[in-house]
Motif scaffolding. Sequence first.
Motif, PDB file in Angstrom:
ATOM      1  N   HIS A  76       0.817  -1.221   0.000  1.00  0.00           N
ATOM      2  CA  HIS A  76       0.000   0.000   0.000  1.00  0.00           C
ATOM      3  C   HIS A  76       0.847   1.266   0.000  1.00  0.00           C
ATOM      4  N   ARG A  77       1.660   1.469   1.022  1.00  0.00           N
ATOM      5  CA  ARG A  77       2.296   2.765   1.234  1.00  0.00           C
ATOM      6  C   ARG A  77       3.511   3.010   0.328  1.00  0.00           C
ATOM      7  N   VAL A  78       4.105   1.962  -0.222  1.00  0.00           N
ATOM      8  CA  VAL A  78       5.298   2.166  -1.061  1.00  0.00           C
ATOM      9  C   VAL A  78       4.970   2.211  -2.550  1.00  0.00           C
ATOM     10  N   LEU A 108      18.475  -2.109  -1.138  1.00  0.00           N
ATOM     11  CA  LEU A 108      18.571  -2.146   0.317  1.00  0.00           C
ATOM     12  C   LEU A 108      17.703  -1.072   0.965  1.00  0.00           C
ATOM     13  N   ARG A 109      17.598   0.071   0.342  1.00  0.00           N
ATOM     14  CA  ARG A 109      16.713   1.097   0.905  1.00  0.00           C
ATOM     15  C   ARG A 109      15.246   0.710   0.740  1.00  0.00           C
ATOM     16  N   THR A 110      14.934  -0.031  -0.334  1.00  0.00           N
ATOM     17  CA  THR A 110      13.565  -0.509  -0.528  1.00  0.00           C
ATOM     18  C   THR A 110      13.187  -1.528   0.534  1.00  0.00           C
ATOM     19  N   LEU A 111      14.081  -2.453   0.848  1.00  0.00           N
ATOM     20  CA  LEU A 111      13.730  -3.469   1.852  1.00  0.00           C
ATOM     21  C   LEU A 111      13.544  -2.833   3.223  1.00  0.00           C
ATOM     22  N   ARG A 112      14.283  -1.763   3.515  1.00  0.00           N
ATOM     23  CA  ARG A 112      14.088  -1.077   4.784  1.00  0.00           C
ATOM     24  C   ARG A 112      12.760  -0.321   4.801  1.00  0.00           C
ATOM     25  N   ARG A 113      12.343   0.212   3.660  1.00  0.00           N
ATOM     26  CA  ARG A 113      11.024   0.847   3.566  1.00  0.00           C
ATOM     27  C   ARG A 113       9.917  -0.190   3.787  1.00  0.00           C
ATOM     28  N   GLU A 126       5.432  -1.053   5.472  1.00  0.00           N
ATOM     29  CA  GLU A 126       4.474  -2.115   5.160  1.00  0.00           C
ATOM     30  C   GLU A 126       4.450  -3.212   6.214  1.00  0.00           C
ATOM     31  N   GLY A 127       5.399  -3.161   7.161  1.00  0.00           N
ATOM     32  CA  GLY A 127       5.461  -4.204   8.178  1.00  0.00           C
ATOM     33  C   GLY A 127       5.972  -5.530   7.657  1.00  0.00           C
ATOM     34  N   LEU A 128       6.715  -5.504   6.541  1.00  0.00           N
ATOM     35  CA  LEU A 128       7.241  -6.721   5.934  1.00  0.00           C
ATOM     36  C   LEU A 128       8.758  -6.750   6.086  1.00  0.00           C
ATOM     37  N   LEU A 129       9.267  -7.691   6.873  1.00  0.00           N
ATOM     38  CA  LEU A 129      10.703  -7.829   7.110  1.00  0.00           C
ATOM     39  C   LEU A 129      11.250  -8.841   6.111  1.00  0.00           C
ATOM     40  N   VAL A 130      11.958  -8.361   5.084  1.00  0.00           N
ATOM     41  CA  VAL A 130      12.369  -9.229   3.987  1.00  0.00           C
ATOM     42  C   VAL A 130      13.868  -9.096   3.731  1.00  0.00           C
ATOM     43  N   GLY A 131      14.379 -10.023   2.920  1.00  0.00           N
ATOM     44  CA  GLY A 131      15.793 -10.038   2.582  1.00  0.00           C
ATOM     45  C   GLY A 131      16.140  -9.159   1.395  1.00  0.00           C
ATOM     46  N   GLY A 132      17.434  -9.138   1.059  1.00  0.00           N
ATOM     47  CA  GLY A 132      17.925  -8.271  -0.003  1.00  0.00           C
ATOM     48  C   GLY A 132      17.356  -8.573  -1.367  1.00  0.00           C
TER      49      GLY A 132
END
Length: 474
Positions: free
Chosen positions: A28-30, A265-270, A275-281
């Motif tokens: 949603h937010r990204v 890497l900045r996208t995964l931190r966003r 979004e509350g999604l903790l994901v890898g590189g």
Amino acid sequence: MGADAGSGGPVYDSVLDAVGATPLVQLHRVVPAGGAPVWVKTEWANPGGSVKDRAALNMVLDAERSGALRPGGTIVEGTSGNTGIGLAMVAAARGYRAVFVVPDRTTTEKIALLRAYGAEVVPTPGLVPREDPRHVQRLAARIAADTDGGWLADQYANPANPAAHATGTGPEIWAQTGGRITHLVAGAGTGGTLTGAGSHLRSLGVQVVAADPESSRYGGGDGSPYYVEAVGHYLHPLTDSDDWPAVYDPAVAHRTERVGDGESLRTLRRLAREEGLLVGGSAGLAVAAALRVSAEAGPNGLVVAVLPDSGRIYLSKYFDDDWLTTLGFLDAGPGAAGGGDPLVRDVLEPDAPGLTVAPATATVAELRELLEPCDPLATVPVVAPRRTGETTWSAPDVLGTVSVGALAGLSPGDRIGAHAGPPPVTVGHGEYRAAADARLDAAGVAPHDPVLVLVDGRAVALRAREWLSRPGPR
């Protein structure tokens, strides 16, 4: 197999029955305004924590059916982590011994997980030519051949790898979207997911987009090292031939989106914070590419990105502010050590475009011609040579340094690599100067020693350590 437990969810006879059927989650937010909806395939919901569970299980079942893997046997594989974790889970559930060769750049979390499943871990240098006996795949093949009952999974050439996605991942996505998917975005490591799921969905009219690290050979990069694990194709400069995995069919993708490490890497931190999604590189890479596709596709499209694994196995890297800052991916926050002092880039005078470097294979005569006229006190990075032109250099590519003044005493035909000093220490351009200075003090770096400045993990300048002590803006 699983049995329906009503509203409480399924009940499985084995953990292996839980592989697959992973949820889709809408972002949603990204997502860019006016863009196509972006849904993500949450492959960390597999019991082993990644998309590789699918291939691992299918490869083992196929080997059991063919007789290649027999009761009491040993599963052997060369892996950057996730395939090994999936195979370790399968081995534990089905009673096999497991041995995995892993490159030394693999996160500590992945290695700990392999050992937690009871697997034996054999570390090996990650940045060596394919012909080197220490290469991940070569060493794994040798261990399998030398082990009684050993079976090499060989995810790079095993057709059961993409088959798992052609019969599982691809059909799942089609069914979950009710056939409304217009674009599939996935990265390629071995290429099993992209080839398998992509071929199925392409046959149904879906546009397939490969997400690739900017320097990966798959998308036409120079093959230099990058920081997003488990995706793309690195090519060591001394490797004789650029051999791609046999399971990867590059013709499946309609196009490739090349994404720099910093954007991934900045996208995964966003994703974690918005979004509350903790994901890898590799998931950050896929979403960064998917957001581009979303902007192009418009509101009538539906983009699905495959997110291979969780960020829980990358906490020591991608979610460690210090790690990111020292590599130039992140600016130090106000609460970091040295806060209030200028950043490194604030005291770094502007350079001319590009960084002058000396290929390790260049001769002294060639370097003299390149550098004339040049300050005899200057120091030049010595880098690994590459087959294609490059404008930036990954930190691991910088093999050492050479002083311009030292060239005077060398034979014109000497190779520069033979006279290079050790690799320089590095600082990120977004570190506080005082914090970087303290770190270099602790490492015993002398005032005249060379220091490499990094932006998004790539070298932009080489300076003597003493410039960090110069006054800067406040």
